[in-house]
Design a protein around this motif. Sequence first.
Motif, PDB file in Angstrom:
ATOM      1  N   MET A   1      74.045  20.413  52.642  1.00  0.00           N
ATOM      2  CA  MET A   1      73.893  20.265  54.347  1.00  0.00           C
ATOM      3  C   MET A   1      74.286  18.988  54.863  1.00  0.00           C
ATOM      4  O   MET A   1      74.125  17.976  54.298  1.00  0.00           O
ATOM      5  N   ALA A   2      74.969  19.096  55.979  1.00  0.00           N
ATOM      6  CA  ALA A   2      75.676  18.087  56.516  1.00  0.00           C
ATOM      7  C   ALA A   2      74.542  17.247  57.412  1.00  0.00           C
ATOM      8  O   ALA A   2      73.857  17.853  57.955  1.00  0.00           O
ATOM      9  N   TYR A   3      74.776  16.079  57.519  1.00  0.00           N
ATOM     10  CA  TYR A   3      73.946  14.964  58.364  1.00  0.00           C
ATOM     11  C   TYR A   3      74.675  14.639  59.615  1.00  0.00           C
ATOM     12  O   TYR A   3      75.641  13.890  59.232  1.00  0.00           O
ATOM     13  N   TYR A   4      74.243  14.901  60.652  1.00  0.00           N
ATOM     14  CA  TYR A   4      75.000  14.446  61.760  1.00  0.00           C
ATOM     15  C   TYR A   4      74.062  14.249  63.113  1.00  0.00           C
ATOM     16  O   TYR A   4      72.903  14.612  63.060  1.00  0.00           O
ATOM     17  N   ASN A   5      74.458  13.555  64.172  1.00  0.00           N
ATOM     18  CA  ASN A   5      73.700  13.153  65.385  1.00  0.00           C
ATOM     19  C   ASN A   5      74.583  14.068  66.395  1.00  0.00           C
ATOM     20  O   ASN A   5      76.069  14.189  66.306  1.00  0.00           O
ATOM     21  N   VAL A   6      73.971  14.386  67.393  1.00  0.00           N
ATOM     22  CA  VAL A   6      74.615  14.997  68.467  1.00  0.00           C
ATOM     23  C   VAL A   6      74.326  14.351  69.784  1.00  0.00           C
ATOM     24  O   VAL A   6      73.300  13.746  70.116  1.00  0.00           O
ATOM     25  N   CYS A   7      75.512  14.108  70.585  1.00  0.00           N
ATOM     26  CA  CYS A   7      75.325  13.249  71.802  1.00  0.00           C
ATOM     27  C   CYS A   7      74.554  13.976  72.872  1.00  0.00           C
ATOM     28  O   CYS A   7      74.980  15.084  72.978  1.00  0.00           O
ATOM     29  N   THR A   8      73.608  13.563  73.625  1.00  0.00           N
ATOM     30  CA  THR A   8      72.977  14.220  74.522  1.00  0.00           C
ATOM     31  C   THR A   8      73.711  14.245  75.783  1.00  0.00           C
ATOM     32  O   THR A   8      73.509  15.223  76.703  1.00  0.00           O
ATOM     33  N   GLU A   9      74.720  13.599  75.900  1.00  0.00           N
ATOM     34  CA  GLU A   9      75.561  13.646  77.080  1.00  0.00           C
ATOM     35  C   GLU A   9      76.664  14.659  77.098  1.00  0.00           C
ATOM     36  O   GLU A   9      76.602  15.679  78.068  1.00  0.00           O
ATOM     37  N   GLY A  11      77.557  16.323  74.012  1.00  0.00           N
ATOM     38  CA  GLY A  11      77.314  17.493  72.753  1.00  0.00           C
ATOM     39  C   GLY A  11      78.227  17.291  71.650  1.00  0.00           C
ATOM     40  O   GLY A  11      78.257  18.192  70.789  1.00  0.00           O
ATOM     41  N   CYS A  12      78.976  16.298  71.636  1.00  0.00           N
ATOM     42  CA  CYS A  12      79.777  16.225  70.463  1.00  0.00           C
ATOM     43  C   CYS A  12      78.965  15.753  69.210  1.00  0.00           C
ATOM     44  O   CYS A  12      77.854  15.135  69.451  1.00  0.00           O
ATOM     45  N   THR A  13      79.673  16.036  68.062  1.00  0.00           N
ATOM     46  CA  THR A  13      78.893  15.643  66.856  1.00  0.00           C
ATOM     47  C   THR A  13      79.340  14.293  66.465  1.00  0.00           C
ATOM     48  O   THR A  13      80.432  13.959  66.242  1.00  0.00           O
ATOM     49  N   LEU A  14      78.296  13.358  65.959  1.00  0.00           N
ATOM     50  CA  LEU A  14      78.606  12.097  65.588  1.00  0.00           C
ATOM     51  C   LEU A  14      78.109  11.794  64.120  1.00  0.00           C
ATOM     52  O   LEU A  14      77.247  12.236  63.571  1.00  0.00           O
ATOM     53  N   ASP A  15      78.985  10.956  63.329  1.00  0.00           N
ATOM     54  CA  ASP A  15      78.370  10.445  62.207  1.00  0.00           C
ATOM     55  C   ASP A  15      77.151   9.509  62.093  1.00  0.00           C
ATOM     56  O   ASP A  15      76.989   9.077  63.262  1.00  0.00           O
ATOM     57  N   PRO A  16      76.665   9.550  61.103  1.00  0.00           N
ATOM     58  CA  PRO A  16      75.247   8.583  61.137  1.00  0.00           C
ATOM     59  C   PRO A  16      75.779   7.239  61.705  1.00  0.00           C
ATOM     60  O   PRO A  16      76.580   6.597  60.780  1.00  0.00           O
ATOM     61  N   GLY A  17      75.242   6.469  62.735  1.00  0.00           N
ATOM     62  CA  GLY A  17      75.422   5.309  63.163  1.00  0.00           C
ATOM     63  C   GLY A  17      76.569   5.136  64.025  1.00  0.00           C
ATOM     64  O   GLY A  17      76.762   4.092  64.869  1.00  0.00           O
ATOM     65  N   GLU A  18      77.296   6.320  64.040  1.00  0.00           N
ATOM     66  CA  GLU A  18      78.364   6.203  65.033  1.00  0.00           C
ATOM     67  C   GLU A  18      77.741   6.467  66.667  1.00  0.00           C
ATOM     68  O   GLU A  18      77.036   7.116  66.881  1.00  0.00           O
ATOM     69  N   LYS A  19      78.577   5.609  67.622  1.00  0.00           N
ATOM     70  CA  LYS A  19      78.193   6.007  68.858  1.00  0.00           C
ATOM     71  C   LYS A  19      79.051   6.595  69.907  1.00  0.00           C
ATOM     72  O   LYS A  19      80.416   6.267  69.519  1.00  0.00           O
ATOM     73  N   CYS A  20      78.552   7.360  70.573  1.00  0.00           N
ATOM     74  CA  CYS A  20      79.512   8.399  71.418  1.00  0.00           C
ATOM     75  C   CYS A  20      80.337   7.369  72.584  1.00  0.00           C
ATOM     76  O   CYS A  20      79.604   6.660  73.057  1.00  0.00           O
TER      77      CYS A  20
END
Length: 65
Positions: A1-9, A11-20
Amino acid sequence: MAYYNVCTECGCTLDPGEKCSCREEEEREQEQKRDFFRAHLKMEPKGRQMAFVLDGGGLDVKEDI
């Protein structure tokens, strides 16, 4: 399972610690639009009307809107 964050503005997927950078890009575009209007829209001193200045001269106007 992949771990990523989604930008609330945007919707792009971001690596852990990455800022959009979507907000920075939007602010940069807005600043470019403001610069264009500052350069090409001037206020006539007598009539107090907005005027387009496309050739850079020929109209006695104030510097700022």
